[in-house]
Design a protein around this motif. Structure first.
Motif, PDB file in Angstrom:
ATOM      1  N   SER A 110       2.694 -44.518 -54.888  1.00  0.00           N
ATOM      2  CA  SER A 110       1.569 -44.956 -55.717  1.00  0.00           C
ATOM      3  C   SER A 110       1.292 -46.435 -55.494  1.00  0.00           C
ATOM      4  N   GLY A 111       0.066 -46.803 -55.787  1.00  0.00           N
ATOM      5  CA  GLY A 111      -0.335 -48.188 -55.627  1.00  0.00           C
ATOM      6  C   GLY A 111      -1.418 -48.564 -56.617  1.00  0.00           C
ATOM      7  N   SER A 112      -1.456 -49.830 -56.955  1.00  0.00           N
ATOM      8  CA  SER A 112      -2.449 -50.340 -57.893  1.00  0.00           C
ATOM      9  C   SER A 112      -2.976 -51.675 -57.371  1.00  0.00           C
ATOM     10  N   PRO A 113      -4.176 -51.674 -56.801  1.00  0.00           N
ATOM     11  CA  PRO A 113      -4.706 -52.921 -56.243  1.00  0.00           C
ATOM     12  C   PRO A 113      -5.359 -53.843 -57.263  1.00  0.00           C
ATOM     13  N   LEU A 114      -5.717 -53.312 -58.457  1.00  0.00           N
ATOM     14  CA  LEU A 114      -6.484 -54.129 -59.394  1.00  0.00           C
ATOM     15  C   LEU A 114      -6.184 -53.734 -60.832  1.00  0.00           C
TER      16      LEU A 114
END
Length: 145
Positions: A110-114
């Protein structure tokens, strides 16, 4: 109207509209973070917190990523013990004995750029994907021997 059930059958096993934002606090609590989410994290964990007293006035989230890998039979100690080693017949037997009826493996990326919140407004952008695989004990035995 008749096509709707067919579309549901073709959908992936789980569809999620909200993927919780990543943070060291949330990961440290093993995902039990719903009541503690503040600022931009509240947008995905518990949006009602955005209107609660004591909310964050402003918060911003830096880009983050997470990777999780697990098995129902093997752990990190097994990886350390057998890594880079030629497996003897006894080693293979011990590894096979740890598998009950099937070896289940799960990977989550998973990733969260903002992430940003200002008062009662919050925006959090994140994505997550997971893979579950199961091998029967016979397939594990075939792979080991």
């Amino acid at each position: 109207m008749r096509r709707l059930p067919l579309l549901l059958l073709l959908a992936p096993g789980s569809l999620a509209a909200q993927v919780p934002a990543l943070s060291s606090r949330a990961l440290g609590m093993a995902g039990a973070y719903t009541i503690n989410a503040r600022g931009f994290e509240a947008a995905s964990w518990n949006p009602a917190v955005l209107a609660a007293p004591g909310r964050a006035g402003f918060s911003i989230g830096l880009p983050s990523a997470a990777f999780e890998f697990g098995s129902n039979a093997y752990g990190l100690s097994d990886l350390r013990r057998y890594s880079g080693k030629y497996l003897s017949f006894q080693d293979k037997t011990e590894l096979l004995a740890k598998v009950d009826t099937a070896l289940a493996v799960r990977t989550i990326i998973s990733g969260s750029p903002l992430g940003i919140s200002i008062g009662r407004f919050a925006l959090s952008v994140s994505a997550s994907g997971d893979v579950d695989a199961r091998l029967g004990k016979d397939a594990v035995e075939l792979g080991l021997f």
